[in-house]
Design an enzyme around this catalytic site. Structure first.
Site, PDB file in Angstrom:
ATOM      1  N   GLY A  75       0.784  -1.228   0.000  1.00  0.00           N
ATOM      2  CA  GLY A  75       0.000   0.000   0.000  1.00  0.00           C
ATOM      3  C   GLY A  75       0.817   1.278   0.000  1.00  0.00           C
ATOM      4  CE  LYS A  76       6.505   0.907  -2.630  1.00  0.00           C
ATOM      5  NZ  LYS A  76       5.988  -0.457  -2.834  1.00  0.00           N
ATOM      6  CE  LYS A 120       5.049   3.349  -8.608  1.00  0.00           C
ATOM      7  NZ  LYS A 120       5.520   2.927  -7.275  1.00  0.00           N
ATOM      8  CG  LEU A 122      -9.957   2.371   4.562  1.00  0.00           C
ATOM      9  CD1 LEU A 122      -9.253   3.673   4.170  1.00  0.00           C
ATOM     10  CD2 LEU A 122     -11.135   2.649   5.482  1.00  0.00           C
TER      11      LEU A 122
END
Length: 228
Positions: free
Chosen positions: A16-17, A39, A209
């Site tokens: 989950g970066k 990124k 979530l």
């Protein structure tokens, strides 16, 4: 140049970066800060009219308040969703920590208050037989935020990664617990163990979530220790 610059690392791939990085950017946006998300290397891209693009990089580009071109956010893109050094070999390209750090420095010159550089995979993802992604934050001197995907086995991976970060001469300034296994037993005990053994503050616990939008994730994060 950004007043606060951090490298976001993960203890592994698929922890989950990007979700956390986007959440941190959104939290900073909500506090009126000028934000940039980078990124520099992305594997698993789709061919578009503008060239290869990665969904994670697009999310960071969209979430950041300082609008950069896609090539500034993600200068090195590979189509195959495989380890970057293998993707580079298959496409006849060469990854260099010096070059990637230089590219990042160029984007980092844009005025901002809060800048995040997201890594790829875990801390020691190789670029070649001699270099790993860890060499980029080492060259840049950026403090590290660690994303821990909370599942069975995460304590060992988290402690080993934190140890490697410090051994590489960088400061671990915070970590985020991201619950990726909703059925994990003893979740609270695992997070408490890591928090006790880390010499860095817990910036938040992101529950499992259905809505992984930056605004939803930001609700569970606290960046006060990063921007003070």
């Amino acid at each position: 140049m950004a007043k606060q610059q951090f490298f976001v690392a993960g203890i592994d791939t698929d922890v989950g970066k990007t979700v956390v990085t986007a959440g941190l950017l959104e939290k900073a946006n909500q506090q009126g800060l000028r934000t940039i998300g980078l990124k520099p290397v992305a594997a698993g891209c789709v061919q578009t009219e503008e060239g290869l693009q990665n969904s994670d990089a697009l999310l960071l580009q969209k979430t950041a308040s300082v609008k950069l071109s896609y090539s500034e956010v993600n200068p090195i893109a590979f189509e195959a969703a495989i380890a970057p050094h293998i993707a580079a070999e298959q496409t006849g390209r060469r990854l260099s920590a010096d070059r990637i750090a230089a590219i990042c420095r160029g984007s980092m010159m844009n005025p901002s208050d809060f800048l995040l550089i997201e890594g790829a995979g875990g801390w020691r993802v190789p670029f070649s037989r001699k270099e790993t992604f860890a060499d980029v934050p080492k060259l840049l001197g950026t403090p590290v935020i660690l994303v821990v995907g909370v599942k069975l086995g995460c304590i060992n991976h988290a402690l080993l990664t934190a140890e490697a970060v410090v051994r590489d001469g960088l400061q671990l300034v915070g970590w985020v617990a991201n619950r990726i296994d909703p059925d994990m037993s003893c979740y609270e005990e695992n997070v408490a163990t890591i928090d006790t053994m880390f010499q860095a503050p817990l910036l938040g616990e992101v529950p499992y979530l259905d809505d992984l939008s930056p605004s939803s994730v930001a609700e569970f994060l606290d960046i006060s220790s990063l921007i003070e």
